[in-house]
Enzyme design. Structure first.
Site, mmCIF file in Angstrom:
data_model
loop_
_atom_site.group_PDB
_atom_site.id
_atom_site.type_symbol
_atom_site.label_atom_id
_atom_site.label_comp_id
_atom_site.label_asym_id
_atom_site.label_seq_id
_atom_site.Cartn_x
_atom_site.Cartn_y
_atom_site.Cartn_z
ATOM 1 C CG HIS A 98 0.952 5.228 4.323
ATOM 2 N ND1 HIS A 98 0.158 5.105 5.426
ATOM 3 C CD2 HIS A 98 1.724 4.105 4.292
ATOM 4 C CE1 HIS A 98 0.434 3.968 6.054
ATOM 5 N NE2 HIS A 98 1.377 3.338 5.382
ATOM 6 C CG HIS A 154 -0.260 -0.158 2.531
ATOM 7 N ND1 HIS A 154 0.121 -1.389 3.006
ATOM 8 C CD2 HIS A 154 0.113 0.738 3.476
ATOM 9 C CE1 HIS A 154 0.700 -1.242 4.185
ATOM 10 N NE2 HIS A 154 0.720 0.040 4.487
#
Ligand code: AMP
Ligand code: ZN
Length: 131
Positions: free
Chosen positions: A101, A99
């Site tokens: 951010h 992922h």
């Protein structure tokens, strides 16, 4: 990936505050934001970190992240933003589904940048050579 919390979010098994979805990429608010409006951008396919993620998927995620970063800045009236990505628990990775951010930043928001170290004489060249 039965135990992956982000796979469960994608599959609608646990709730999230979704901001974006297409065939390959999904994005939602981080529930413990560094600043409000902090979002996570993830591939729908499960891969544990950047090294594990195929290049084509990385490209999809980054393209979406660019769009979402613009939307985050607009929505939060941010002065800037950070894009962060952790690999390995030593680097602060807590969820092992790749992922990015996106963190909106504001002048004088009180967040400090990473601390910096220094090299001994000649050490820098050695690191560059090794890498
Ligand atoms: P990392 O430390 O890079 O693995 O980041 C994981 C992030 O996921 C953290 O910032 C958490 O606050 C966030 N997070 C964990 N569980 C959830 C959840 N159920 N919904 C939204 N964000 C989450
Ligand atoms: Zn997953």
């Amino acid at each position: 990936m039965e135990e992956c919390i982000f796979c469960k979010i994608i599959n609608n098994e646990i709730p999230c505050s979704k901001v974006y979805e297409d065939n390959k990429v999904f994005s939602f608010l981080d529930l413990a934001p560094v600043n409000k409006g902090h979002v996570l951008v993830i591939p729908k396919e499960h891969h544990k970190d950047i090294l594990d993620t195929p290049d084509t998927i990385l490209a999809d995620v980054v393209k979406v992240a660019k769009k979402i970063a613009k939307a985050v800045v607009k929505a939060t009236n941010a002065d800037g933003f950070n894009i962060g990505q952790n690999n390995g628990s030593a680097a602060g990775q807590a969820v092992f589904h790749f992922h990015l951010h996106i963190i909106p930043r504001f002048e004088n928001d009180g967040l400090t940048a990473w601390p910096h170290k220094s090299y001994e004489e000649g050490e820098m060249e050695k690191f560059a050579e090794k890498i």
